[in-house]
Design a protein around this motif. Structure first.
Motif, PDB file in Angstrom:
ATOM      1  N   ARG A   1     -38.249  51.092 -33.157  1.00 44.70           N
ATOM      2  CA  ARG A   1     -38.311  49.891 -32.451  1.00 44.70           C
ATOM      3  C   ARG A   1     -39.550  49.881 -31.138  1.00 44.70           C
ATOM      4  O   ARG A   1     -40.141  48.983 -30.764  1.00 44.70           O
TER       5      ARG A   1
ATOM      6  N   ASP B   1     -25.073  47.284 -39.604  1.00 41.51           N
ATOM      7  CA  ASP B   1     -26.227  45.782 -39.854  1.00 41.51           C
ATOM      8  C   ASP B   1     -27.276  44.756 -39.357  1.00 41.51           C
ATOM      9  O   ASP B   1     -26.998  43.680 -39.433  1.00 41.51           O
ATOM     10  N   ILE B   2     -27.532  45.480 -38.580  1.00 38.36           N
ATOM     11  CA  ILE B   2     -27.951  44.863 -37.439  1.00 38.36           C
ATOM     12  C   ILE B   2     -29.626  44.426 -37.978  1.00 38.36           C
ATOM     13  O   ILE B   2     -30.404  44.724 -38.832  1.00 38.36           O
ATOM     14  N   ASN B   3     -29.555  42.653 -37.211  1.00 41.88           N
ATOM     15  CA  ASN B   3     -31.256  42.553 -37.971  1.00 41.88           C
ATOM     16  C   ASN B   3     -32.184  42.938 -36.525  1.00 41.88           C
ATOM     17  O   ASN B   3     -31.710  41.249 -35.534  1.00 41.88           O
ATOM     18  N   TYR B   4     -32.713  43.373 -36.260  1.00 42.72           N
ATOM     19  CA  TYR B   4     -33.586  43.550 -35.218  1.00 42.72           C
ATOM     20  C   TYR B   4     -34.825  41.899 -35.145  1.00 42.72           C
ATOM     21  O   TYR B   4     -34.430  41.676 -33.709  1.00 42.72           O
ATOM     22  N   GLU B   5     -35.160  41.536 -36.117  1.00 33.97           N
ATOM     23  CA  GLU B   5     -35.938  40.566 -35.699  1.00 33.97           C
ATOM     24  C   GLU B   5     -34.588  39.365 -34.816  1.00 33.97           C
ATOM     25  O   GLU B   5     -34.754  38.993 -33.956  1.00 33.97           O
ATOM     26  N   GLN B   6     -33.924  39.128 -35.173  1.00 34.35           N
ATOM     27  CA  GLN B   6     -32.942  38.204 -34.746  1.00 34.35           C
ATOM     28  C   GLN B   6     -31.498  38.283 -33.589  1.00 34.35           C
ATOM     29  O   GLN B   6     -32.077  37.373 -32.327  1.00 34.35           O
TER      30      GLN B   6
END
Length: 440
Positions: A324, A271-276
């Motif tokens: 990334r 569930d990781i949100n890389y932007e956040q």
């Protein structure tokens, strides 16, 4: 009663074992199921059969270990030393940089602090957990033996331990009793000599720091406490063997005292949100994307800090993320204020693994305590797991220096689990301490 003393060890019989590489093993807690299977197939007398036993359809693993331990002594596979002895272990190895190294250890017994005795004599730097202690207690009760030495480090600025080795071993041109290359590529040479009181005097008024074996030390303490509860007053002498624990001593000043960094690989973060994640990361860290292996930058920053009289440590990490890229992240002023604002500690602030866990894992990523982490000492392998085997991310760190371990232990501050990886390990099966009067 001396703090440190010699003993009559159980050792593999040279007349029964043709190749010690088939029976000597690493400590149980770093043996994977795959390595255990390989070791077990080398010989029916490989030490994993006792130190890391497995269950079968008829007996528990502890019953099996007990049965084998008795059988091996009955068949003279394991024999007891005839005199109270000191055991010298010289380990020759190639470190992670490809440099040839050598380390000296003394294997002996250490008295366990009791009651009103000064518990500051033996200091840990990590917490212990119930499950590993329960496992080792069950095995110790089954075999009535301490199978693997605990790894202690101590200050020896006068290099007395090295001088004793030269006097009692090297100058006598005594050949090693055992020479064995272990599965980790280390050449181990073991000498047995008569115990000399000079060795006991060496440890008087010394503080001993646990490098490896925190759970084994807690196990020995708990076994002694249990025995004391059940002992009859006129049987006090029965307790004597349980008052000691099998230990290996290495000096802080030994140039072969090598500590690797167990880098962290996070396998799954669905569930990781890389932007956040990066937005939160930049609040506490300076973040720079790099093309090369980030560990090179991390090591360079550490060298720069060591040359700075005002700061001897670097809170700088390498970060490799799936799809990334690679990054260098370094704690900024706001991050340092955050890590120190609620803490009463003076030592853990110097521990980069503590900063990683406290700020990144707990606060930014909000990882659950049971999140699976892979601990890997090879940074190239960490990058491979992320970029080729699709682990989510890897954090590459600098190793902790012995002085920081000493500072944390002196302050009673516990590092995160697996903050250090001492290499090489002290092998299991070289010497065994059976908890009986015959051993003393």
């Amino acid at each position: 009663m001396p703090l440190v003393r010699g003993f009559r060890a159980l050792r593999y019989n040279n007349n029964k074992i043709n190749d010690f590489s088939n029976v000597i093993t690493p400590p149980y807690d770093i043996i994977t199921p795959e390595i255990r299977e390989e070791l077990a197939t080398r010989s029916e007398y490989n030490f994993v059969h006792i130190d890391l036993p497995v269950e079968n359809s008829h007996k528990s693993k502890y019953e099996k270990a007990s049965e084998l331990f008795i059988e091996w002594q009955t068949n003279n596979v394991l024999i007891r030393e005839e005199q109270v002895s000191a055991y010298w272990l010289r380990q020759r190895f190639t470190d992670i940089r490809g440099v040839q190294m050598e380390r000296l250890a003394l294997l002996a017994l250490t008295k366990i602090p009791e009651g009103q005795e000064d518990n500051s004599q033996i200091l840990p730097h990590e917490r212990t957990f119930n499950k590993p202690v329960e496992d080792r207690m069950a095995l110790l009760n089954a075999t009535n033996a301490q199978l693997s030495p605990i790894f202690f480090i101590f200050s020896d600025k006068e290099k007395i331990l090295q001088q004793c080795f030269i006097k009692y071993v090297r100058d006598t041109e005594k050949r090693p009793n055992i020479t064995v290359a272990t599965i980790d590529g280390v050449l181990n040479e073991l000498w047995q000599t008569e115990w000399n009181d000079e060795l006991s005097y060496l440890f008087e008024n010394k503080t001993l720091y646990i490098a490896d074996g925190h759970h084994r030390f807690q196990t020995a303490k708990k076994i002694l406490e249990e025995k004391k509860k059940n002992i009859i007053e006129n049987e006090e002498n029965v307790l004597e063997p349980y008052r000691y624990v099998l230990t290996g001593f290495v000096a802080f000043e030994d140039p072969g005292l090598v500590i690797y960094a167990p880098h962290r690989v996070v396998k799954n973060l669905p569930d990781i949100n890389y932007e956040q994640f990066f937005e939160c990361l930049k609040e506490y860290f300076n973040v720079i994307q790099v093309e090369d292996n980030p560990i090179e930058y991390v090591m360079q920053r550490q060298k720069e800090c060591e040359n700075n009289n005002h700061k001897s440590y670097s809170h700088c990490f390498g970060l490799v993320t799936k799809n990334r890229g690679r990054f260098l992240i370094e704690l900024n002023d706001k991050g340092y204020e955050r890590i120190t604002e609620e803490e009463k500690t003076n030592a853990l602030h110097d521990v980069n693994v503590y900063v990683l866990h406290k700020l990144i894992f707990e606060e930014i990523m909000k990882l659950e305590p049971n999140t699976q982490l892979i601990y890997e000492t090879n940074p190239f392998r960490c990058i491979e797991m992320v970029e080729k085997e699709k682990a989510e991310m890897a954090f590459l760190i600098n190793p902790i220096c012995p002085e920081v371990i000493k500072k944390c232990a002196d302050n009673g501050e516990f590092m995160p689990q697996k903050a250090t990886y001492f290499f090489p390990k002290i092998p299991s099966g070289l010497v065994i301490y059976e908890l009986s009067k015959e051993s003393l």
